[in-house]
Design an enzyme around this catalytic site. Sequence first.
Site: not given
Ligand code: IVH
Length: 671
Positions: A34-35, A38, A83, A117, A119, A121, A140, A177, A229, A293, A429, A434
């Site tokens: 790291d140094a 830097d 979504s 893929e 998903k 979080d 978003r 994400e 993604y 997808k 209550c 209180c």
């Molecule tokens: S594709 C039209 N791929 O899930 C396609 N979304 O519930 C749009 N997310 O808003 C999303 N991993 O925030 C896609 N591999 C992935 C994802 C992903 C997480 C989230 C994303 C989206 C939400 C939808």
Amino acid sequence: MEKIFAEERIDLLYAEMDRHNRLYYEEDRPEISDAEYDALFNELKEIENRFPELIRVDTPTMRVGGKALDKFKQVTHRVPMLSLDNAFNQEDIGEFDRRLKKELALSLDAEIDYVCEPKMDGLAVELVYQDGVFIQGSTRGDGLVGEDISANLKTIKSIPVRLNTLFPPRLLEVRGEVFLPLLPFRQMNMEREENGEPPFANPRNAAAGSLRQLDPGITARRPLTIFCYAPGAVESHPFASQTAFLSSIDEWHLPVNPLARKVSGIKGIIGFYQEMQTQRESLPYEIDGVVVKVDDYRLQQELGMKSRSPRWAIAWKFPPRQAVTVIEDIIPSVGRTGVITPTAHLKPIEISGVTVSRATLHNWEEMERKDIRIGDTVVIERAGDVIPAVVRVLLENRTGNELPLPIPTVCPECSSPAVKILDEVAVRCLGLACPAQIRESIIHFASRHAMDIDGLGEKYIDQLLRLGLVHDVADLYRLTVNDLMQFERMGDKLAENLLNAIESSKNRELGTFVFALGIRHVGEHTAKLLADSFGSLQNLMAAAEDELQAVREVGPQVARSITAFFAGEENRRVIESLISSGVSPSVAEKRVGGRFTGMTFVFTGSLERFNRSDAQKMVEAEGGHAAGSVSKKTDYVVAGSEAGSKLEKARSLGLKILSEEEFLTLLGGEV
Ligand code: IVH
């Protein structure tokens, strides 16, 4: 150093720093300390200070620091960020696959190629690259309009400032994400607890909190990262499929989840899902399901979208995580409105990276129905952000020593009578003074959506109560630096900041103030409606039940709760005391005689020229009101495309219906 050498050195430093960022963040095999990194950073910074004209938009030194912002700029997404629909089991996925085959006129035994893929979080963001250079990044938001968080995204080292290709697309928008891996998440929470700050409930909240910092310096200290993604708008570089898209952006050094994979048909999807479920526990980050997808972008196009989600993709969610532990105690706690709820104190147990030691039992009725007792072994469940809940008791583990807790008849805090009110499951209550209710009411008063007193959290409120410095919300406005200096770990500067925050809350809008009072059944929205209708606190306090009921959305129960609140002697005293300490809720200038005074508008369908909240503001600025549902009282219905039942209802009531353009014309005054 001469300028010409400086230029050459800058080129070299850029390339070196990019390479080291990649080794560190993407390949996990740093070659320098790291140094040493830097030192490269500081050298570049020095040259840039001497020759500011040589600073380029994609300089690695812009990734960190920078000025704090007041608020984020809004960004309209060129292509809406949709979504996903959810699937929860194999049947849902089977149904999805069958529907696609039908729409694509494929035979039932054909196998569609899908890309699966994990998903992630985290938080969806959009990165915009122009001619290969990162120029903007946004959240978003509501899918149509997000917030410009470019400065914060620049601090994420795995996001390249320049794409690794000689022939980048003219424009490339990439969605991905942003997330915080589990290890730094745990570290961060440990540090927060050491500093007396509340820990984040989960990595998602921690990532969101880090990304929406107005000071990018703070974001820079959080080890966020990203997996990309999906494409947004793309110019001059068509992709044929999701596989082609992912492999191109991977080559360009945009991070792609290496677990993403092309599979064939429904069997392939199920195999991937099961694999991810097994791997989930050992992944260094949180996933909450699998995204499926259609691979071929031509087929995606053919399938098209619904209003909020594409038809060609689906999210197959994992079931909520469960764990088994023991209830060590059940403690009744008193909320702001006096409701007494049972909380299970658990033998601490880890679920999805978070140590859980409390679970809600919701209410006494539910506790009795599930026959939950102290000492029981129970299954608990944690779904997303919600507080863990007790699902069921493992009766086979009963020893006979378990103790049921009776419904309380007195308040555990102040010993006033506690009663179950007719028609309600809640036990309440009845004690006006209180301490638990007072504590909760102060926490609510100071909270973000109420008076928004920055920095005044539970920790300080508890100390204020313990030291007897505060007995009600009005006392907050009488505090002095000396009072606060009695706190543990308090300095002059901090005390002053806190007092400033209290001071600057004095002129919040009337609606905010009414919400902050914590009147039962009066949420943020109702409080605003009340403020708009009555115009002043005095008028509202004097209003009779029938006058209150004349306000849209206020029914008899809410009206009764409001009059009862203002009839309370103690409440009146606190309000007077607030006012005499200088609290003076402001009333937004209503345009009297505005073009839309007294008129009600309803917006429906998907709007293209403006979003719903802007529309509402435009109407309100002209003295009108924007409602959520159509009724006889509606004056105008503004319908975008794909308007459904509201438009039908408007037609059947014979209301005036406007297009977006007609609305704008009306607003402009040409009608
Ligand atoms: S594709 C039209 N791929 O899930 C396609 N979304 O519930 C749009 N997310 O808003 C999303 N991993 O925030 C896609 N591999 C992935 C994802 C992903 C997480 C989230 C994303 C989206 C939400 C939808």
